[in-house]
Design an enzyme around this catalytic site. Structure first.
Site, PDB file in Angstrom:
ATOM      1  N   GLY A 155       0.811  -1.206   0.000  1.00 27.92           N
ATOM      2  CA  GLY A 155       0.000   0.000   0.000  1.00 27.92           C
ATOM      3  C   GLY A 155       0.845   1.258   0.000  1.00 27.92           C
ATOM      4  N   CYS A 156       0.274   2.316   0.566  1.00 24.11           N
ATOM      5  CA  CYS A 156       0.865   3.654   0.435  1.00 24.11           C
ATOM      6  C   CYS A 156       2.184   3.824   1.179  1.00 24.11           C
ATOM      7  CB  CYS A 156      -0.146   4.700   0.916  1.00 24.11           C
ATOM      8  SG  CYS A 156      -1.675   4.731  -0.062  1.00 24.11           S
ATOM      9  N   TYR A 157       2.496   2.937   2.113  1.00 20.98           N
ATOM     10  CA  TYR A 157       3.749   3.093   2.862  1.00 20.98           C
ATOM     11  C   TYR A 157       4.894   2.271   2.271  1.00 20.98           C
ATOM     12  CZ  TYR A 157       2.587  -1.398   5.140  1.00 20.98           C
ATOM     13  OH  TYR A 157       2.282  -2.711   5.395  1.00 20.98           O
ATOM     14  N   GLY A 158       4.666   1.610   1.127  1.00 23.76           N
ATOM     15  CA  GLY A 158       5.669   0.710   0.571  1.00 23.76           C
ATOM     16  C   GLY A 158       7.009   1.364   0.291  1.00 23.76           C
ATOM     17  N   PHE A 356       1.091   5.860   5.449  1.00 19.31           N
ATOM     18  CA  PHE A 356       0.107   5.016   6.122  1.00 19.31           C
ATOM     19  C   PHE A 356      -0.423   3.965   5.160  1.00 19.31           C
ATOM     20  CE2 PHE A 356      -0.179   9.534   7.058  1.00 19.31           C
ATOM     21  CZ  PHE A 356       0.231   9.568   8.387  1.00 19.31           C
TER      22      PHE A 356
END
Length: 373
Positions: A155-158, A356
């Site tokens: 997701g967005c924290y990768g 996040f």
């Protein structure tokens, strides 16, 4: 011994679509009456987004018969399945990723093709094998013995995980040159089921790619501004794991994103920030600016309210959200590029960053800006 980001490049698909055009597309896709169309309009008007990018032109079309990916029938039936969506990912992702790498090399000022020792790819919106890592080696002419690592479905924290891996590599091997490439085609996974989660998700997500060079600070190959990777801290809120999710469905990947996410960030980000600062040996007053993943305007505002910093200190997050939307893992790298290129940046200033994702996971980091050496 430390490592640093010495260059960042970005790229987006050719279809740049105004948010209002996407709103009109969604009204038709969901089959909304006037009352619900008005409710959806409020979400779009308060999104903080003016334009988004997609590999699919249909979102900007005013007439369904002009669709090129979705069916031009009522309700877009038959609706594209997961295979068709991932085939489009396979056809387009590596080309967009390679454009970001070329922009990164331009930003660096040197063609590092022959010097890259490690490649880390990041994506949660598609997957195939051989994957974009091998495709990038071939498209860019990278060494075939390059060490490859793939970070998928985080997701967005990768990209923060990719930065951590690159940091470990460069601290262990001073001669390493790590290329990180994040590519996300979020709009492939448009869902037309008429739910509030889909209303919100379809109002935010966009397509983009970013590439980063990470080097050992003692072996930097340019003398431009860089961002030193100082400290990382990660924590997940298990009690909130059902508030955000990313699942494989029959018609693409399905996003779960409830309205509680921004409230949970507001509640927990202070304690996570305290743990990060303690690990770094810093106090909050030592932080000059912020790099918060612009997952949505409410997320940016929640971070500001919880930690008590100004919108001005967080302005690049708003700029990226306005001009690009939420490109999942690539988005935070767009923010970091703006920070690194900011002519008003101060040598030695500390930057506090967050991203996040599902878990609910909060990844945090402290970067230090270095001026011309």
């Amino acid at each position: 011994m430390s490592s640093c980001i010495s260059a960042i490049g970005t790229a987006n698909p050719k279809y740049r679509i105004p948010q209002n055009d996407i709103f009109r597309f969604m009204v038709k896709a969901f089959g909304l009456n006037a009352t619900n169309a008005s409710r959806l309009k409020q979400i779009y008007d308060h999104s903080g987004i003016e334009h988004r990018y997609s590999v699919i032109p249909d979102f900007g079309e005013t007439e369904s018969h002009k669709n090129t990916f979705f069916s031009n029938t009522e309700g877009f039936e038959p609706f594209p399945g997961t295979r068709d969506r991932l085939r489009l990912y396979q056809d387009t992702a590596s080309e967009l990723a390679s454009e970001a790498v070329k922009d990164c090399f331009t930003d660096h000022g040197e063609d590092l093709t022959s010097k890259i020792t490690h490649l880390i790819t990041v994506s949660c919106t598609g997957m195939h094998a051989p994957g974009i890592d091998i495709e990038l080696v071939e498209k860019l002419g990278l060494n075939r013995n390059i060490e490859r690592t793939c970070i998928n479905f985080m997701g967005c924290y990768g990209s923060l995980n990719a930065l951590k891996v690159a940091d470990y590599i460069c601290r262990a091997d001073q001669s390493a040159k790590v290329l990180i490439v994040s590519v996300e085609l979020c709009t492939l996974h448009f869902q037309k089921e008429n739910t509030l989660d889909n209303w919100v998700a379809n109002s935010l997500f966009s397509d983009g790619a970013a590439a980063v060079i990470v080097e050992n600070s003692s072996e930097r190959t340019n003398q431009k501004n860089c961002l030193t990777l100082d400290t990382f801290y990660s924590e997940f809120l298990n009690e909130a794991k059902n508030e955000m999710g990313w699942y494989v469905g029959d018609a693409g990947f399905e996003m779960k994103l409830t309205s509680k996410v921004s409230k949970l960030i507001l509640k927990h980000i202070q304690s996570i920030s305290n743990q990060l600062l303690k690990k770094a040996g810093l106090e909050f007053k030592d932080i000059s600016r912020f790099a918060v993943h612009p997952g949505g305007r409410k997320i940016l505002e929640s971070a500001e309210n919880a930690l008590g910093f100004s919108t001005l200190a967080n302005r690049f997050g708003y700029d990226v959200l306005r001009d690009y939307g939420n490109m999942s893992s690539a988005t935070i790298l767009f923010v970091l590029k703006k920070i690194m290129m900011d002519p008003e940046g101060i040598d030695g200033e500390n930057i506090l960053g967050f991203a996040f994702g599902p878990g609910l996971t909060v990844e945090s980091m402290i970067l230090k800006r270095n001026g011309n050496a």
